[in-house]
Design a protein around this motif. Structure first.
Motif, PDB file in Angstrom:
ATOM      1  N   HIS A   1      46.963  36.401  55.745  1.00 17.22           N
ATOM      2  CA  HIS A   1      47.866  36.733  54.642  1.00 17.22           C
ATOM      3  C   HIS A   1      47.987  35.541  53.700  1.00 17.22           C
ATOM      4  CE1 HIS A   1      49.474  40.570  56.265  1.00 17.22           C
ATOM      5  NE2 HIS A   1      48.990  40.040  57.375  1.00 17.22           N
ATOM      6  N   ASP A   2      47.258  34.486  53.993  1.00 14.77           N
ATOM      7  CA  ASP A   2      47.301  33.252  53.212  1.00 14.77           C
ATOM      8  C   ASP A   2      46.190  33.292  52.175  1.00 14.77           C
ATOM      9  OD1 ASP A   2      46.620  30.557  52.380  1.00 14.77           O
ATOM     10  OD2 ASP A   2      47.888  29.823  54.006  1.00 14.77           O
ATOM     11  N   GLN A   3      46.560  33.373  50.897  1.00 12.62           N
ATOM     12  CA  GLN A   3      45.560  33.500  49.839  1.00 12.62           C
ATOM     13  C   GLN A   3      44.620  32.300  49.779  1.00 12.62           C
ATOM     14  OE1 GLN A   3      47.278  33.595  45.946  1.00 12.62           O
ATOM     15  NE2 GLN A   3      48.727  31.975  46.391  1.00 12.62           N
ATOM     16  N   ASP A   4      45.125  31.105  49.979  1.00  7.03           N
ATOM     17  CA  ASP A   4      44.270  29.914  49.936  1.00  7.03           C
ATOM     18  C   ASP A   4      43.246  29.949  51.067  1.00  7.03           C
ATOM     19  OD1 ASP A   4      45.551  28.867  47.690  1.00  7.03           O
ATOM     20  OD2 ASP A   4      47.034  27.804  48.912  1.00  7.03           O
TER      21      ASP A   4
ATOM     22  N   ALA B   1      42.131  32.629  52.571  1.00  7.88           N
ATOM     23  CA  ALA B   1      41.168  33.688  52.255  1.00  7.88           C
ATOM     24  C   ALA B   1      40.108  33.167  51.284  1.00  7.88           C
ATOM     25  CB  ALA B   1      41.876  34.903  51.657  1.00  7.88           C
ATOM     26  N   MET B   2      40.520  32.400  50.291  1.00  9.98           N
ATOM     27  CA  MET B   2      39.580  31.872  49.302  1.00  9.98           C
ATOM     28  C   MET B   2      38.595  30.897  49.950  1.00  9.98           C
ATOM     29  SD  MET B   2      40.376  33.275  46.366  1.00  9.98           S
ATOM     30  CE  MET B   2      39.851  32.239  45.029  1.00  9.98           C
ATOM     31  N   VAL B   3      39.082  30.060  50.851  1.00  5.86           N
ATOM     32  CA  VAL B   3      38.243  29.042  51.493  1.00  5.86           C
ATOM     33  C   VAL B   3      37.281  29.661  52.503  1.00  5.86           C
ATOM     34  CG1 VAL B   3      38.320  27.093  53.112  1.00  5.86           C
ATOM     35  CG2 VAL B   3      39.878  27.151  51.177  1.00  5.86           C
ATOM     36  N   MET B   4      37.752  30.621  53.271  1.00  6.90           N
ATOM     37  CA  MET B   4      37.002  31.114  54.419  1.00  6.90           C
ATOM     38  C   MET B   4      36.026  32.240  54.099  1.00  6.90           C
ATOM     39  SD  MET B   4      38.067  29.258  56.920  1.00  6.90           S
ATOM     40  CE  MET B   4      37.431  30.155  58.319  1.00  6.90           C
ATOM     41  N   SER B   5      36.136  32.880  52.955  1.00  3.90           N
ATOM     42  CA  SER B   5      35.446  34.155  52.747  1.00  3.90           C
ATOM     43  C   SER B   5      34.239  34.094  51.839  1.00  3.90           C
ATOM     44  CB  SER B   5      36.435  35.160  52.159  1.00  3.90           C
ATOM     45  OG  SER B   5      37.557  35.293  52.975  1.00  3.90           O
ATOM     46  N   ASP B   6      33.245  34.897  52.181  1.00  2.48           N
ATOM     47  CA  ASP B   6      32.157  35.228  51.259  1.00  2.48           C
ATOM     48  C   ASP B   6      32.577  36.428  50.425  1.00  2.48           C
ATOM     49  OD1 ASP B   6      30.420  33.280  52.355  1.00  2.48           O
ATOM     50  OD2 ASP B   6      29.870  34.674  53.956  1.00  2.48           O
ATOM     51  N   THR B   7      33.277  37.352  51.092  1.00  2.00           N
ATOM     52  CA  THR B   7      33.813  38.546  50.443  1.00  2.00           C
ATOM     53  C   THR B   7      35.239  38.739  50.913  1.00  2.00           C
ATOM     54  OG1 THR B   7      31.639  39.597  50.451  1.00  2.00           O
ATOM     55  CG2 THR B   7      33.529  41.037  50.119  1.00  2.00           C
ATOM     56  N   ILE B   8      36.121  39.020  49.979  1.00  2.84           N
ATOM     57  CA  ILE B   8      37.520  39.301  50.302  1.00  2.84           C
ATOM     58  C   ILE B   8      37.765  40.786  50.077  1.00  2.84           C
ATOM     59  CG2 ILE B   8      39.929  38.904  49.647  1.00  2.84           C
ATOM     60  CD1 ILE B   8      39.092  36.084  48.748  1.00  2.84           C
ATOM     61  N   HIS B   9      38.389  41.415  51.054  1.00  2.23           N
ATOM     62  CA  HIS B   9      38.843  42.797  50.913  1.00  2.23           C
ATOM     63  C   HIS B   9      40.362  42.721  50.867  1.00  2.23           C
ATOM     64  CE1 HIS B   9      34.807  44.224  51.743  1.00  2.23           C
ATOM     65  NE2 HIS B   9      34.793  43.450  52.817  1.00  2.23           N
ATOM     66  N   LEU B  10      40.925  42.912  49.706  1.00  2.00           N
ATOM     67  CA  LEU B  10      42.366  42.824  49.501  1.00  2.00           C
ATOM     68  C   LEU B  10      42.972  44.218  49.689  1.00  2.00           C
ATOM     69  CD1 LEU B  10      44.890  41.229  48.660  1.00  2.00           C
ATOM     70  CD2 LEU B  10      44.278  41.724  46.279  1.00  2.00           C
TER      71      LEU B  10
ATOM     72  N   SER C   1      35.690  41.763  46.535  1.00  2.00           N
ATOM     73  CA  SER C   1      34.770  40.929  45.750  1.00  2.00           C
ATOM     74  C   SER C   1      34.683  39.540  46.368  1.00  2.00           C
ATOM     75  CB  SER C   1      35.239  40.836  44.293  1.00  2.00           C
ATOM     76  OG  SER C   1      36.516  40.229  44.219  1.00  2.00           O
ATOM     77  N   ASP C   2      33.811  38.718  45.799  1.00  2.00           N
ATOM     78  CA  ASP C   2      33.727  37.328  46.237  1.00  2.00           C
ATOM     79  C   ASP C   2      34.995  36.598  45.767  1.00  2.00           C
ATOM     80  OD1 ASP C   2      32.926  35.572  43.630  1.00  2.00           O
ATOM     81  OD2 ASP C   2      32.061  37.595  43.531  1.00  2.00           O
ATOM     82  N   PRO C   3      35.319  35.451  46.365  1.00  2.00           N
ATOM     83  CA  PRO C   3      36.564  34.763  46.020  1.00  2.00           C
ATOM     84  C   PRO C   3      36.697  34.399  44.544  1.00  2.00           C
ATOM     85  CG  PRO C   3      35.679  33.872  48.053  1.00  2.00           C
ATOM     86  CD  PRO C   3      34.633  34.809  47.495  1.00  2.00           C
ATOM     87  N   ILE C   4      35.623  33.972  43.902  1.00  2.00           N
ATOM     88  CA  ILE C   4      35.720  33.571  42.494  1.00  2.00           C
ATOM     89  C   ILE C   4      36.042  34.769  41.618  1.00  2.00           C
ATOM     90  CG2 ILE C   4      34.426  32.658  40.520  1.00  2.00           C
ATOM     91  CD1 ILE C   4      33.037  30.766  42.561  1.00  2.00           C
ATOM     92  N   THR C   5      35.376  35.893  41.857  1.00  2.00           N
ATOM     93  CA  THR C   5      35.666  37.103  41.090  1.00  2.00           C
ATOM     94  C   THR C   5      37.084  37.584  41.368  1.00  2.00           C
ATOM     95  OG1 THR C   5      33.341  37.724  41.123  1.00  2.00           O
ATOM     96  CG2 THR C   5      34.925  39.475  40.624  1.00  2.00           C
ATOM     97  N   MET C   6      37.498  37.517  42.608  1.00  2.00           N
ATOM     98  CA  MET C   6      38.855  37.921  42.973  1.00  2.00           C
ATOM     99  C   MET C   6      39.879  37.113  42.187  1.00  2.00           C
ATOM    100  SD  MET C   6      40.654  39.939  45.151  1.00  2.00           S
ATOM    101  CE  MET C   6      39.474  40.361  46.408  1.00  2.00           C
ATOM    102  N   TYR C   7      39.626  35.808  42.059  1.00  2.00           N
ATOM    103  CA  TYR C   7      40.578  34.931  41.364  1.00  2.00           C
ATOM    104  C   TYR C   7      40.523  35.101  39.854  1.00  2.00           C
ATOM    105  CZ  TYR C   7      43.120  30.735  40.024  1.00  2.00           C
ATOM    106  OH  TYR C   7      44.027  29.878  39.478  1.00  2.00           O
ATOM    107  N   THR C   8      39.337  35.199  39.303  1.00  2.00           N
ATOM    108  CA  THR C   8      39.208  35.210  37.844  1.00  2.00           C
ATOM    109  C   THR C   8      39.291  36.591  37.215  1.00  2.00           C
ATOM    110  OG1 THR C   8      36.790  35.288  37.984  1.00  2.00           O
ATOM    111  CG2 THR C   8      37.816  33.096  37.802  1.00  2.00           C
TER     112      THR C   8
ATOM    113  N   ALA D   1      46.716  42.646  42.669  1.00  2.00           N
ATOM    114  CA  ALA D   1      45.678  41.648  42.960  1.00  2.00           C
ATOM    115  C   ALA D   1      45.991  40.326  42.253  1.00  2.00           C
ATOM    116  CB  ALA D   1      44.300  42.171  42.550  1.00  2.00           C
ATOM    117  N   ALA D   2      46.439  40.394  41.012  1.00  2.00           N
ATOM    118  CA  ALA D   2      46.779  39.176  40.262  1.00  2.00           C
ATOM    119  C   ALA D   2      47.964  38.460  40.906  1.00  2.00           C
ATOM    120  CB  ALA D   2      47.085  39.524  38.811  1.00  2.00           C
ATOM    121  N   ALA D   3      48.931  39.214  41.394  1.00  2.00           N
ATOM    122  CA  ALA D   3      50.108  38.609  42.007  1.00  2.00           C
ATOM    123  C   ALA D   3      49.769  37.988  43.362  1.00  2.00           C
ATOM    124  CB  ALA D   3      51.211  39.652  42.176  1.00  2.00           C
ATOM    125  N   PHE D   4      48.782  38.558  44.073  1.00  2.00           N
ATOM    126  CA  PHE D   4      48.448  38.052  45.400  1.00  2.00           C
ATOM    127  C   PHE D   4      47.534  36.828  45.330  1.00  2.00           C
ATOM    128  CE2 PHE D   4      45.985  37.773  49.299  1.00  2.00           C
ATOM    129  CZ  PHE D   4      47.004  37.753  50.228  1.00  2.00           C
TER     130      PHE D   4
END
Length: 169
Positions: free
Chosen positions: A26-29, A31-40, A50-57, A64-67
């Motif tokens: 449940h930790d967004q940071d 998830a970003m560090v550990m993942s190739d693909t994030i399923h939110l 999506s991949d972490p960079i796409t998820m963030y940008t 999704a933006a709030a998480f």
């Protein structure tokens, strides 16, 4: 330190063994560090995958933006109050705090420019986050501590954000 060390160890084991790993957090940071693909997930369904960079940008929704990240999430009406311009969006606009520029030279202004007053600030490691009142809307603006110019609470600032950093959600 132990948590970061374990994250690195898990990533290395994953890479060395070539295994598929499912890591639930449940930790967004994390998830970003550990993942190739994030399923939110939201309400039992995948909100974005999506991949972490796409998820963030490029978050696909307000949830999704709030998480992921620390977006300024504005309704269409709030965006119009801040920028004095209308923008086409069904639900609103998400703007990352680090994409808002504090303008000291008019040549630095981009698509949307607005004035605000610093409410307060919060040091966050190498980043200083300003909370700024813009026409009654509280905006977060992140700047790196690399600058010798720091701003005071109550100080008026001119801010600017490029259209491509205003994500329609």
């Amino acid at each position: 330190k132990l948590r970061k060390s374990l994250q690195n160890s898990i990533k290395q084991i994953h890479k060395d063994l070539g295994l598929t790993c499912i890591f639930v957090t449940h930790d967004q940071d994390e998830a970003m560090v550990m993942s190739d693909t994030i399923h939110l997930f939201h309400e039992g369904r995948i909100e974005q995958s999506s991949d972490p960079i796409t998820m963030y940008t490029s978050p696909v929704s307000q949830f999704a933006a709030a998480f992921i990240g620390n977006y300024n999430i504005l309704s269409r009406e709030q965006f119009a109050a801040v920028t004095e311009k209308k923008i086409a969006s069904e639900n609103g606009i998400a703007i990352r705090p680090e994409t808002i520029q504090i303008v000291t030279d008019p040549s630095e202004e981009t698509d949307y420019t607005f004035d605000g007053v610093i409410i307060d600030n919060t040091p966050k490691g190498n980043v200083l986050q300003y909370n700024i009142n813009v026409n009654g809307v509280k905006m977060k603006v992140d700047v790196l501590f690399r600058s010798k110019v720091l701003f005071e609470n109550g100080q008026k600032l001119r801010l600017s954000v490029a259209d491509h950093n205003c994500i329609r959600i």
